[in-house]
Design an enzyme around this catalytic site. Structure first.
Site, PDB file in Angstrom:
ATOM      1  N   ASN A  96     -22.832   4.659 -23.277  1.00 41.25           N
ATOM      2  CA  ASN A  96     -22.759   4.288 -24.693  1.00 41.25           C
ATOM      3  C   ASN A  96     -21.830   3.092 -24.878  1.00 41.25           C
ATOM      4  O   ASN A  96     -21.367   2.826 -25.991  1.00 41.25           O
ATOM      5  CB  ASN A  96     -22.302   5.469 -25.558  1.00 41.25           C
ATOM      6  CG  ASN A  96     -20.852   5.856 -25.310  1.00 41.25           C
ATOM      7  OD1 ASN A  96     -20.266   5.505 -24.287  1.00 41.25           O
ATOM      8  ND2 ASN A  96     -20.258   6.587 -26.241  1.00 41.25           N
ATOM      9  N   ASP A 156     -24.472  12.940 -33.687  1.00 39.75           N
ATOM     10  CA  ASP A 156     -24.398  12.697 -32.250  1.00 39.75           C
ATOM     11  C   ASP A 156     -25.300  13.648 -31.472  1.00 39.75           C
ATOM     12  O   ASP A 156     -25.966  13.250 -30.507  1.00 39.75           O
ATOM     13  CB  ASP A 156     -22.954  12.876 -31.767  1.00 39.75           C
ATOM     14  CG  ASP A 156     -22.017  11.843 -32.351  1.00 39.75           C
ATOM     15  OD1 ASP A 156     -22.190  10.650 -32.059  1.00 39.75           O
ATOM     16  OD2 ASP A 156     -21.110  12.231 -33.100  1.00 39.75           O
TER      17      ASP A 156
END
Length: 410
Positions: free
Chosen positions: A100, A174
């Site tokens: 990420n 998330d």
């Protein structure tokens, strides 16, 4: 128990916080060897306890377990030559890389997709971002509070028109992104096994929120039909899609998307059979034409206040009305439906405390119940991982001495 579904798959997770870790956790649960690469400073997720209302204790870190159970951990300084070499050594026989990191740092360290696919053509490269890889805001920092809930439409859509945006809970967006990313990884992994060609998989908080609210976003194009969000629940086009206050101050949510199918049964069930054939309220076209939605909403709301949750439960169940109590988090911890479906496990920490931990929401018939092993400390498995990749003890000791390899201790 049969062989794990992803046994033999090797995953390198170069990521922090939650979304990417969720994807890695899913693969680890299915038997993949997932090696999390963490900096010596520690993943910021290790320090979020005060924001979540729990103790800041690395030895009892429920959030860390949720996102990082069943993984191995190595802590290397990827900015050093030795650390970067170690990372590339891990990638030599890896099937998947999950990251990420933002594009700038990835490119500076030669870890962007275009660089790695030349060296590792079979690698599945999975990346999750805040806002997607294109567009003017692609490099903004992204958290689910901002990129998912706010930019993605939740806060403005799900609030009452007369009130503040709803409170949001960290990790919600998330987890959505992580499971989307896991689905993409599995498709790309199948392709790589079949063709020998890797693939890049991407998902983001913003894109996921747009997809999740897709029905409402698409309907918003028809500006001359229906009401624009935010809407007070008393003014819904269909008043049967509301929450109702009960006698003890709890809320029961009903969901009857086809008003005409449910209205007569529902209105009789709650004690107003005289309205079942009242053409002012039925069908929904009459209700809307007469502007009586708020009036009907008020009547139903006042009726629900006359009974407790338990007093409402039996008639609603017997009438097959879709409903649920708006549960608190502590309600959910004791919910037998959650326990009977293996949403939870009772996990005993080394300090003797037993805590309820949450499983990911996918079950397999032949795999047995999910297994929970604690998330590792920074670098806990590092020396052993490098030994398995051909590093001598002398080289490992040198890396520990110069800081390119790190193992956490008290």
């Amino acid at each position: 128990m049969s062989k794990k579904l992803l046994e033999g798959v090797k995953v390198i997770e170069l990521a922090n916080f939650i979304a990417a870790a969720t994807a890695g956790r899913f693969l680890a649960d299915q038997g993949a060897t997932v090696i999390k690469v963490e900096s010596a400073k520690g993943d910021p997720l290790r320090f979020t306890a005060p924001s979540e209302g729990r103790p800041l204790d690395w030895h009892e870190n429920t959030t860390w377990e949720l996102e990082n159970a069943n993984k191995l951990n190595i802590s290397i300084n990827t900015k050093s030559e030795e650390g970067r070499d170690a990372l590339f050594a891990l990638l030599e026989d890896a099937d998947v890389l999950i990251t990420n990191w933002r594009q700038g740092p990835l490119e500076r360290q030669g870890l962007d997709y275009e660089s790695l696919k030349k060296r590792f053509p079979k690698l599945v490269y999975a990346i999750c971002t805040g806002y997607g890889e294109n567009g003017p805001d692609k490099n903004l920092p992204g958290f689910d509070f901002t990129a998912f809930f706010a930019r993605g439409g939740y806060l403005e859509t799900l609030r009452q028109k007369s009130g503040l945006p709803m409170n949001v809970v960290p990790g919600t967006g998330d987890h959505n992104v992580g499971m989307n990313l896991a689905a993409g990884i599995l498709a790309a992994l199948y392709h790589a096994r079949e063709t020998g060609q890797g693939e890049k998989v991407e998902s983001s908080l913003f894109e996921t929120a747009v997809f999740n609210l897709g029905m409402a976003i698409q309907a918003a194009q028809y500006k001359d039909i229906g009401k624009a969000f935010p809407i007070d629940s008393s003014d819904y086009d269909n008043p049967l899609l509301s929450s109702w206050p009960t006698k003890e101050g709890r809320y029961i949510q009903t969901c009857m998307p086809n008003y005409n199918q449910y209205f007569k049964v529902f209105i009789a069930t709650i004690g107003h059979p005289e309205l079942a054939d009242d053409e002012r309220y039925f069908p929904i076209q009459n209700l809307q034409a007469n502007g009586l939605g708020p009036e009907l909403h008020k009547l139903i709301s006042e009726t629900f206040k006359t009974r407790t949750v338990e007093e409402w439960r039996t008639p609603l169940v017997e009438a097959d009305i879709p409903f649920s109590l708006a549960q608190s988090l502590t309600d959910i911890l004791d919910d037998p439906q959650a326990w009977d479906n293996d949403c939870f496990t009772a996990f005993e920490y080394e300090n003797g405390n037993t805590r309820t931990l949450v499983h990911q929401p996918v079950r397999f018939a032949e795999q047995g119940k999910p297994v929970y092993t604690r998330g590792r400390f920074p670098g806990e498995d590092g020396p052993e991982i490098l030994r398995q990749h051909g590093y001598s003890q002398e080289r490992i000791d040198k890396m520990l001495a110069d800081g390119s390899l790190y193992v956490w201790s008290e």
